[in-house]
Design a protein around this motif. Sequence first.
Motif, PDB file in Angstrom:
ATOM      1  N   LEU A  13       0.796  -1.149  -0.063  1.00 15.61           N
ATOM      2  CA  LEU A  13       0.036  -0.047   0.059  1.00 15.61           C
ATOM      3  C   LEU A  13       0.862   1.237   0.060  1.00 15.61           C
ATOM      4  N   VAL A  14       2.203   1.074  -0.287  1.00 12.60           N
ATOM      5  CA  VAL A  14       3.099   2.191  -0.208  1.00 12.60           C
ATOM      6  C   VAL A  14       3.098   2.800  -1.585  1.00 12.60           C
ATOM      7  N   ASN A  15       3.245   3.996  -1.508  1.00 13.65           N
ATOM      8  CA  ASN A  15       3.320   4.722  -3.036  1.00 13.65           C
ATOM      9  C   ASN A  15       4.688   5.711  -2.981  1.00 13.65           C
ATOM     10  N   VAL A  16       5.549   5.615  -3.850  1.00 12.17           N
ATOM     11  CA  VAL A  16       6.587   6.790  -3.665  1.00 12.17           C
ATOM     12  C   VAL A  16       6.577   7.501  -4.758  1.00 12.17           C
ATOM     13  N   PRO A  17       6.003   8.542  -4.863  1.00 14.95           N
ATOM     14  CA  PRO A  17       6.147   9.486  -6.266  1.00 14.95           C
ATOM     15  C   PRO A  17       7.666   9.794  -6.642  1.00 14.95           C
ATOM     16  N   VAL A  18       8.059   9.435  -7.863  1.00 16.20           N
ATOM     17  CA  VAL A  18       9.484   9.739  -8.342  1.00 16.20           C
ATOM     18  C   VAL A  18       9.471  10.364  -9.827  1.00 16.20           C
ATOM     19  N   LYS A  19      10.692  10.898 -10.153  1.00 15.06           N
ATOM     20  CA  LYS A  19      11.024  11.218 -11.523  1.00 15.06           C
ATOM     21  C   LYS A  19      12.138  10.232 -11.894  1.00 15.06           C
ATOM     22  N   VAL A  20      12.203   9.881 -13.098  1.00 16.85           N
ATOM     23  CA  VAL A  20      13.378   9.192 -13.561  1.00 16.85           C
ATOM     24  C   VAL A  20      14.222  10.108 -14.529  1.00 16.85           C
ATOM     25  N   TYR A  21      15.563  10.136 -14.294  1.00 20.04           N
ATOM     26  CA  TYR A  21      16.619  10.687 -15.000  1.00 20.04           C
ATOM     27  C   TYR A  21      17.880   9.938 -15.469  1.00 20.04           C
ATOM     28  N   SER A  22      18.108   9.736 -16.947  1.00 21.59           N
ATOM     29  CA  SER A  22      19.198   9.003 -17.281  1.00 21.59           C
ATOM     30  C   SER A  22      20.443   9.325 -16.483  1.00 21.59           C
ATOM     31  N   ALA A  23      21.119   8.426 -15.996  1.00 18.46           N
ATOM     32  CA  ALA A  23      22.288   8.379 -15.096  1.00 18.46           C
ATOM     33  C   ALA A  23      23.395   8.768 -16.017  1.00 18.46           C
ATOM     34  N   THR A  24      23.353   8.278 -17.134  1.00 12.16           N
ATOM     35  CA  THR A  24      24.938   8.245 -18.083  1.00 12.16           C
ATOM     36  C   THR A  24      24.639   9.218 -19.262  1.00 12.16           C
ATOM     37  N   GLU A  25      25.808   9.509 -19.575  1.00 14.75           N
ATOM     38  CA  GLU A  25      25.634  10.132 -21.267  1.00 14.75           C
ATOM     39  C   GLU A  25      26.899   9.897 -21.991  1.00 14.75           C
ATOM     40  N   LYS A  26      26.841   9.931 -23.137  1.00 16.43           N
ATOM     41  CA  LYS A  26      28.265   9.480 -23.972  1.00 16.43           C
ATOM     42  C   LYS A  26      29.228  10.733 -23.902  1.00 16.43           C
ATOM     43  N   HIS A  27      30.294  10.515 -24.053  1.00 18.24           N
ATOM     44  CA  HIS A  27      31.344  11.460 -24.297  1.00 18.24           C
ATOM     45  C   HIS A  27      31.821  11.581 -25.595  1.00 18.24           C
ATOM     46  N   ASP A  28      31.569  10.748 -26.466  1.00 19.26           N
ATOM     47  CA  ASP A  28      31.989  10.591 -27.843  1.00 19.26           C
ATOM     48  C   ASP A  28      31.989  11.841 -28.818  1.00 19.26           C
ATOM     49  N   VAL A  29      32.883  11.918 -29.241  1.00 23.27           N
ATOM     50  CA  VAL A  29      32.759  13.186 -30.342  1.00 23.27           C
ATOM     51  C   VAL A  29      31.616  13.066 -31.422  1.00 23.27           C
ATOM     52  N   ASP A  30      30.793  13.868 -31.600  1.00 29.88           N
ATOM     53  CA  ASP A  30      29.857  13.628 -32.682  1.00 29.88           C
ATOM     54  C   ASP A  30      30.304  13.908 -34.030  1.00 29.88           C
ATOM     55  N   MET A  31      30.178  13.121 -34.906  1.00 27.42           N
ATOM     56  CA  MET A  31      30.810  13.295 -36.360  1.00 27.42           C
ATOM     57  C   MET A  31      29.901  13.008 -37.490  1.00 27.42           C
TER      58      MET A  31
END
Length: 288
Positions: A13-31
Amino acid sequence: MRAIWKGSIVFGLVNVPVKVYSATEKHDVDMHQVHDKDGGRIRYERRCEVCEEIVEYADIDRSFDDGEHRVILTKDDFDALPAGESDDIDVLQFVPTDQIDPIMLERSYFLEPTSKTPKAYLLLRQTLEDTDRTAIVKITLRTRTRLAILRTRGKLLMLQTLRWADEIREVDFKGVKSRAKISDKELEMSAQLVEAYSGDFKPEEFRDDYQDELKKLIDAKIESGETLDLEEAFPDDDEDEDTGGDVVDLMEALRQSVDRSRSSKKKSRSKKSDSSKNSKKSTKRKAS
């Protein structure tokens, strides 16, 4: 950061409101891909092999073909699937943390409490930490139902999606069944090598050398253009490296590896000591 999902963790019966965010990102050079002749940008077209017309993405359906049967699936077909949309992260069970095989882990996400009084979030995080348990959950991301885990990371709750059990390949390499005899001396020397390379893992001490060199190359090309001398700008550092020749004997390979590791550590400590001395001298000069 921008939230990619908003909903609630639900268990009992427990409800925990949350938002979800990506924890990682790429550092590759865009080409981009370009034509080597004139530098023109390469574009890809979605062209139908029947009518040869260029097709808009909105007019594309998908098909399944097993060699004997071909089935076309439309957007309405996918919309009729039961996954749909859900605003709940459903907790299925709590399991000992060491039962989670790292090979199953996929993407990682941070969870932010959105309630004005985040007591339920903090309670769940503390309970998982104190009991050394991980929550097995189901979540619908982008219309796909995913199996995932909830675990703690510092003061946060984290969500990590999992691969399904049938996505993990079963392998049975013959080499691991070898009856090659390992001597006590080899085990002892191998343990010494492990000890010689031992230390605390600090991720920030490691760099993506390829991306660093790629960025240097791009900057150098911006300054020098096509007249850049690649050999001069990026000398081969491996030429002076002493490989020590081919070592066939396992014991000799272990012995040389241990000696090399110890020598490398001494050099590293010496460089740090010299750097520290130079820094102190520089500080004294500034003070005077």
